[in-house]
Design an enzyme around this catalytic site. Structure first.
Site, PDB file in Angstrom:
ATOM      1  N   HIS A  80      44.509  44.335  32.838  1.00 17.76           N
ATOM      2  CA  HIS A  80      43.366  43.967  32.002  1.00 17.76           C
ATOM      3  C   HIS A  80      42.444  42.994  32.746  1.00 17.76           C
ATOM      4  O   HIS A  80      41.208  43.111  32.679  1.00 17.76           O
ATOM      5  CB  HIS A  80      43.878  43.344  30.698  1.00 17.76           C
ATOM      6  CG  HIS A  80      42.820  43.098  29.680  1.00 17.76           C
ATOM      7  ND1 HIS A  80      42.051  44.095  29.122  1.00 17.76           N
ATOM      8  CD2 HIS A  80      42.407  41.945  29.104  1.00 17.76           C
ATOM      9  CE1 HIS A  80      41.214  43.570  28.237  1.00 17.76           C
ATOM     10  NE2 HIS A  80      41.402  42.270  28.222  1.00 17.76           N
ATOM     11  N   GLN A  82      42.036  42.763  35.988  1.00 16.33           N
ATOM     12  CA  GLN A  82      41.321  43.527  37.009  1.00 16.33           C
ATOM     13  C   GLN A  82      40.176  44.321  36.381  1.00 16.33           C
ATOM     14  O   GLN A  82      39.095  44.436  36.968  1.00 16.33           O
ATOM     15  CB  GLN A  82      42.282  44.465  37.752  1.00 16.33           C
ATOM     16  CG  GLN A  82      43.320  43.739  38.571  1.00 16.33           C
ATOM     17  CD  GLN A  82      42.728  42.925  39.702  1.00 16.33           C
ATOM     18  OE1 GLN A  82      41.799  43.348  40.369  1.00 16.33           O
ATOM     19  NE2 GLN A  82      43.257  41.734  39.907  1.00 16.33           N
ATOM     20  N   HIS A  84      38.504  43.445  33.707  1.00 16.65           N
ATOM     21  CA  HIS A  84      37.448  42.473  33.420  1.00 16.65           C
ATOM     22  C   HIS A  84      36.622  42.190  34.667  1.00 16.65           C
ATOM     23  O   HIS A  84      35.393  42.116  34.603  1.00 16.65           O
ATOM     24  CB  HIS A  84      38.045  41.152  32.899  1.00 16.65           C
ATOM     25  CG  HIS A  84      38.184  41.099  31.417  1.00 16.65           C
ATOM     26  ND1 HIS A  84      37.158  40.735  30.589  1.00 16.65           N
ATOM     27  CD2 HIS A  84      39.242  41.359  30.621  1.00 16.65           C
ATOM     28  CE1 HIS A  84      37.560  40.768  29.339  1.00 16.65           C
ATOM     29  NE2 HIS A  84      38.833  41.145  29.322  1.00 16.65           N
TER      30      HIS A  84
END
Length: 109
Positions: A80, A82, A84
């Protein structure tokens, strides 16, 4: 939880925080450009890029650690984080293009 996994999760949280802050600054830059405040838009975009650089440095630390043999459990949180970062990179890049378009429109008036 191993020390390496705990460090990786803390880095993932930092990555999400910096990526989110960069995306928010880029959004504020677009809004400023829309309102005709190109100086503020450029300042916010520079802030977004600086914060994005901080996020990228965190990612580099994570990658370097793994390359040095410190195996970390791949978690949904890390994936998650990464996600973002990649979203923020794209958003900041597009914000720069949008600001250039607003600048061009202002010059044509």
């Amino acid at each position: 939880m191993t020390e390496e996994n705990n460090a990786a999760l803390q880095q993932a949280m930092q990555l999400m925080l910096n990526a989110g802050d960069a995306k928010e600054a880029a959004h504020e830059a677009i809004e400023a450009a829309h309102d005709g405040d190109l100086a503020s838009a450029k300042q916010k975009l520079a802030q977004a890029k600086e914060t994005l650089n901080t996020a990228h440095n965190t990612q580099t630390k994570m990658l370097t650690s793994e390359a040095q043999g410190k195996k970390v459990e791949l978690t949904l949180l890390i994936v998650h984080a990464q996600d973002h970062l990649m979203t923020a990179i794209t958003y900041v890049d597009l914000a720069g293009e949008i600001i250039r378009l607003y600048q061009r429109l202002a010059e044509d008036k």
